[in-house]
Design a protein around this motif. Structure first.
Motif, short mmCIF file in Angstrom:
data_model
loop_
_atom_site.label_atom_id
_atom_site.label_comp_id
_atom_site.label_asym_id
_atom_site.label_seq_id
_atom_site.Cartn_x
_atom_site.Cartn_y
_atom_site.Cartn_z
N LYS A 151 0.85 -1.19 0.00
CA LYS A 151 0.00 0.00 0.00
C LYS A 151 0.89 1.25 0.00
CE LYS A 151 -4.07 1.86 2.33
NZ LYS A 151 -4.94 1.77 3.51
N ALA A 152 2.01 1.16 0.71
CA ALA A 152 2.94 2.30 0.73
C ALA A 152 3.47 2.56 -0.67
CB ALA A 152 4.09 2.01 1.70
N HIS A 153 3.71 1.49 -1.44
CA HIS A 153 4.15 1.69 -2.84
C HIS A 153 3.09 2.47 -3.62
CE1 HIS A 153 8.02 -0.06 -3.64
NE2 HIS A 153 7.71 -1.21 -3.05
N LEU A 154 1.81 2.14 -3.39
CA LEU A 154 0.75 2.88 -4.09
C LEU A 154 0.75 4.35 -3.68
CD1 LEU A 154 -2.33 0.44 -3.93
CD2 LEU A 154 -0.91 0.94 -5.92
N PHE A 155 1.14 4.60 -2.43
CA PHE A 155 1.14 5.98 -1.92
C PHE A 155 2.39 6.76 -2.32
CE2 PHE A 155 -2.34 7.19 0.99
CZ PHE A 155 -3.13 6.06 0.84
N SER A 156 3.42 6.06 -2.82
CA SER A 156 4.66 6.77 -3.16
C SER A 156 4.39 7.89 -4.14
CB SER A 156 5.69 5.79 -3.74
OG SER A 156 5.19 5.21 -4.92
N ASN A 157 3.36 7.69 -4.98
CA ASN A 157 3.04 8.70 -5.97
C ASN A 157 2.50 10.00 -5.35
OD1 ASN A 157 2.70 9.39 -8.81
ND2 ASN A 157 0.55 9.52 -8.23
N PHE A 158 1.91 9.89 -4.17
CA PHE A 158 1.39 11.10 -3.52
C PHE A 158 2.49 12.08 -3.12
CE2 PHE A 158 -2.50 8.63 -2.90
CZ PHE A 158 -3.40 9.57 -3.34
N LEU A 159 3.71 11.57 -3.04
CA LEU A 159 4.82 12.46 -2.72
C LEU A 159 5.08 13.41 -3.88
CD1 LEU A 159 7.04 9.66 -1.20
CD2 LEU A 159 6.24 11.67 0.05
N ILE A 160 4.67 13.00 -5.07
CA ILE A 160 4.90 13.82 -6.27
C ILE A 160 3.58 14.47 -6.73
CG2 ILE A 160 5.75 13.76 -8.67
CD1 ILE A 160 7.85 13.07 -6.48
N ASN A 161 2.52 13.68 -6.70
CA ASN A 161 1.21 14.19 -7.15
C ASN A 161 0.16 14.03 -6.05
OD1 ASN A 161 1.83 14.61 -10.08
ND2 ASN A 161 2.29 12.44 -9.91
N PRO A 162 0.20 14.91 -5.07
CA PRO A 162 -0.73 14.74 -3.94
C PRO A 162 -2.19 14.90 -4.34
CG PRO A 162 0.51 16.79 -3.74
CD PRO A 162 1.10 16.06 -4.89
N ASP A 163 -2.45 15.46 -5.51
CA ASP A 163 -3.84 15.67 -5.93
C ASP A 163 -4.35 14.59 -6.87
OD1 ASP A 163 -3.85 18.02 -4.46
OD2 ASP A 163 -2.93 19.12 -6.12
N MET A 164 -3.60 13.51 -6.98
CA MET A 164 -3.96 12.47 -7.94
C MET A 164 -5.36 11.89 -7.70
SD MET A 164 -2.12 8.82 -8.37
CE MET A 164 -2.83 7.53 -9.37
N GLY A 165 -5.72 11.72 -6.45
CA GLY A 165 -7.05 11.19 -6.13
C GLY A 165 -7.18 9.72 -6.43
N GLY A 166 -8.35 9.14 -6.20
CA GLY A 166 -8.55 7.72 -6.44
C GLY A 166 -9.07 7.46 -7.83
N GLY A 167 -9.59 6.24 -8.04
CA GLY A 167 -10.12 5.87 -9.35
C GLY A 167 -9.03 5.55 -10.35
N PHE A 168 -8.24 4.54 -10.05
CA PHE A 168 -7.15 4.17 -10.96
C PHE A 168 -6.78 2.70 -10.79
CE2 PHE A 168 -5.05 5.60 -7.08
CZ PHE A 168 -4.06 4.66 -6.88
N ILE A 169 -5.98 2.22 -11.74
CA ILE A 169 -5.40 0.89 -11.64
C ILE A 169 -3.96 1.04 -11.21
CG2 ILE A 169 -4.68 -1.16 -12.96
CD1 ILE A 169 -7.69 -1.10 -12.46
N GLY A 170 -3.55 0.32 -10.19
CA GLY A 170 -2.18 0.39 -9.72
C GLY A 170 -1.44 -0.91 -9.99
N LEU A 171 -0.25 -0.79 -10.55
CA LEU A 171 0.60 -1.96 -10.77
C LEU A 171 1.82 -1.84 -9.86
CD1 LEU A 171 1.62 -4.50 -12.40
CD2 LEU A 171 2.72 -2.85 -13.95
N ILE A 172 2.01 -2.81 -9.01
CA ILE A 172 3.23 -2.82 -8.19
C ILE A 172 4.08 -3.96 -8.68
CG2 ILE A 172 4.20 -3.12 -5.89
CD1 ILE A 172 1.62 -1.82 -4.85
N VAL A 173 5.26 -3.60 -9.19
CA VAL A 173 6.10 -4.61 -9.81
C VAL A 173 7.52 -4.46 -9.28
CG1 VAL A 173 6.32 -3.12 -11.88
CG2 VAL A 173 6.78 -5.58 -12.04
N SER A 174 7.98 -5.52 -8.58
CA SER A 174 9.29 -5.44 -7.94
C SER A 174 9.92 -6.83 -7.89
CB SER A 174 9.13 -4.90 -6.52
OG SER A 174 8.43 -5.84 -5.74
#
Lengths: 347, 276
Positions: A127-150
């Motif tokens: 879940k933290a990986h999904l939130f990493s983007n908020f550090l750059i785009n805090p206004d991104m909001g929900g409604g998306f597909i997230g891919l976590i690949v590591s």
């Protein structure tokens, strides 16, 4: 949760969250202000230690974490130029991950929470990986597909406008990063495999050698990369010439292209099916340049907004843990001091 | 002056806060001590137990002056749990931390719990040694030889040993890792060497302790140099934090600095597999 993710107009004071991340082989600590401003982001990589084994050795990772955990946290606080008293909460990954590794970070986080009398917030690493983007785009909001690949995970998530997260697919065997590492080891290219293959593939032709695109037409959103790895190994057994220096670049280019294609086909298919117009990609493999290019191109052609955090935030880091910790903190979602660690966990 | 010690190196975790007695003379005059037995729940219980010990002691965590921890050898994962918490507390409060070996804690404990018997031996001119024998898994044991009859008058109010205070211990030899099957022959070899070096003589007494000792009790009796010199007064199998604190207080009294970059005492290097 959506109201929280939007700008909080009634915000009275800045929050300072200390994040700690030790779920795999990197010892990380970071200080983040208001879930967005990174005051420090310290990462002590163990790549060189694990290199000779061609992969992360859990016992060695645990040993290294315990040696340096206090030093890394101290460094993060010093670099952030903050006083201990200004820290509002300590956030730490407690699941999923290598248990021995997680214990080092969680033990330290508990000690800090108790010593400074501040809330402890144990978070899900994915879940933290999904939130990493908020550090750059805090206004991104929900409604998306997230891919976590590591190296440890390859999963697709559907995140609705209220930030309810649902896993819609995951790898049935190897994670994508794991496949990169194993093939790099097989070809004697070094560790970690991702960056090595990424740079070598740039000089190769991905169309010269034919490899399968595993599960690309399956009706679900699961992945499988173990068979692809085996296909490559069998191919080189049949045609040993592929291992010659002049062919290696073509071979890894094909291998990488196959993984990347499966990843973006499934991710965009999931996005279309859910009716979303946003895709988020994070995790160590999101640092792969070919993946970034392919996703960017496809997003443009399909009119989807793509969010991929900068490389340092895609890899394991504690800033994302502090960022997620911030949102839990302002909702007062604190953890008990007796919280445990878990090797597996749903998001 | 107060010290907090955590011992999580074995299947029993213990946490203790001790107050240094008599102007930091090297031993505690008051200790609050808690034990906890479910190893799989060490991580969940470690902070609540620290809190409970501190509450019983009646002091705030920020008022602690020193920290100490048992660094093993012992269970790797369990030892690391204690270390991660102690190291971080010491870092936050900028206080010294002492990392003590498991054998030293066991020696202190064995000597303390059998003080009268050992004192008597020392008064009669015997040299008393403690041999902690620790089960380190994979069918291996680890042992050392500690002398508990050192004269430390300066720190001990005129008496060599004062029951209820502490024993000054010194590791004189050992740190031997061997398979369980070889233990008795290795111990014999070890004693032969100790005799040649003059540690063992006609006037010595041996005291065994540690998690692996019980299994060998009947065999040790027949070893040369151990015959007729064994003390079997009390059983000490697992290290306890109050004696860990005692070991650290001894160092503090001797003005030894805290340890830096502490890590567990691993009895073997970790070699997982060969590179393919």
């Amino acid at each position: 949760m959506s109201s929280i993710l939007n700008k909080d107009k009634d915000k009275k004071k800045n929050t300072i969250i200390l994040g700690i991340e030790t779920s795999c082989d990197d010892t990380c600590a970071a200080v983040v202000e208001n879930g967005q401003k990174i005051l420090s982001n310290v990462i002590a990589s163990q790549h060189e230690i694990h290199e000779k084994y061609g992969g992360v050795v859990p016992e060695i990772a645990s040993r290294r974490h315990i040696e340096i955990i206090d030093i890394i946290i101290s460094e993060a606080i010093i670099q952030a130029k903050i006083s201990l008293e200004s820290i509002d909460a300590v956030s730490v990954s407690n699941r999923p991950g290598l248990v021995g590794s997680l214990l080092a970070g969680v033990g330290a986080a508990k000690a800090i929470s108790y010593a400074l009398k501040i809330p402890l917030i144990a978070v899900n690493h994915l879940k933290a990986h999904l939130f990493s983007n908020f550090l750059i785009n805090p206004d991104m909001g929900g409604g998306f597909i997230g891919l976590i690949v590591s190296g440890g995970h390859t999963s697709l998530y559907s995140v609705d406008s209220k930030w309810n997260i649902r896993e819609i697919g995951h790898t049935l065997d190897d994670a994508a990063g794991e496949a990169f590492d194993k093939i790099a080891r097989f070809l004697g290219l070094g560790y970690p495999g991702g960056p090595v293959i990424d740079s070598l593939a740039k000089t190769g032709d991905s169309k010269k050698i034919e490899l399968p695109f595993p599960m690309i037409d399956s009706n679900d959103f699961n992945f499988s990369f173990s068979g692809l790895k085996t296909a490559l190994i069998y191919k080189t057994k049949k045609e040993p010439g592929l291992l010659d220096r002049e062919n290696i670049a073509d071979l890894v280019a094909s291998f990488q292209a196959s993984i990347v294609k499966v990843l973006f086909e499934k991710t965009f298919k999931a996005c279309a099916q859910a009716g979303y117009k946003k895709i988020l990609v994070s995790g160590g493999v999101a640092a792969n340049s070919s993946l970034r290019e392919a996703f960017t191109a496809k997003a443009e052609s399909e009119d989807v907004k793509l969010f991929i955090p900068p490389v340092k935030l895609c890899m394991d880091n504690a800033a994302m843990v502090a960022c997620l910790g911030h949102y839990d903190y302002i909702q007062k979602r604190y953890s008990e001091i007796s919280v445990d660690v878990y090797s597996r966990s749903d998001i | 002056m107060h010290i907090l010690g955590i011992d999580s190196s074995t299947t029993e975790m213990s946490i203790a806060v001790s107050r240094a007695g008599q102007n930091n003379a090297g031993f505690a005059d008051k200790t609050v001590h808690i034990e906890y037995k479910a190893q799989e729940r060490f991580m969940t219980q470690i902070i609540p137990l620290i809190d409970s010990v501190l509450k019983k002691t009646g002091i705030e965590i920020k008022s602690l002056d020193y920290y100490c921890v048992n660094r093993g050898p012992g269970d790797f994962t369990a030892t690391r749990i204690g270390l991660s918490v102690i190291k971080t507390l010491a870092m936050i409060f900028k206080k010294p931390v002492y990392a003590i070996e498991c054998g030293e804690v066991l020696t202190q404990q064995a000597a303390f719990l059998n003080a009268e018997k050992i004192s008597l031996k020392i008064k009669k001119g015997f040299r008393v040694f403690v041999v902690p024998v620790i089960d380190v898994k994979r069918k291996e044991v680890f042992f050392s030889l500690y002398d508990v009859s050192i004269n430390e008058k300066a720190h001990c109010t005129g008496k060599i040993i004062k029951a209820g205070n502490c024993f000054f211990t010194a590791k004189i030899s050992g740190d031997i890792l061997c398979s369980s099957a070889d233990f008795i022959s290795k111990l014999q070899e070890f004693f032969n060497a100790a005799y040649k070096k003059g540690f063992l003589n006609e006037k010595h007494a041996l005291f065994f302790c540690g998690s692996a000792f019980e299994a060998y009790k009947h065999l040790i009796k027949d070893i040369k140099w151990a015959k007729n010199s064994l003390l079997f007064p009390g059983q000490v199998f697992y290290p306890q934090a109050e004696y860990l604190n005692q070991c650290a207080l001894y160092r503090i009294a001797k003005k030894q600095k805290g340890d830096e970059n502490i890590k567990p005492y691993y009895v073997r290097d970790f070699a997982p597999f060969k590179k393919t």
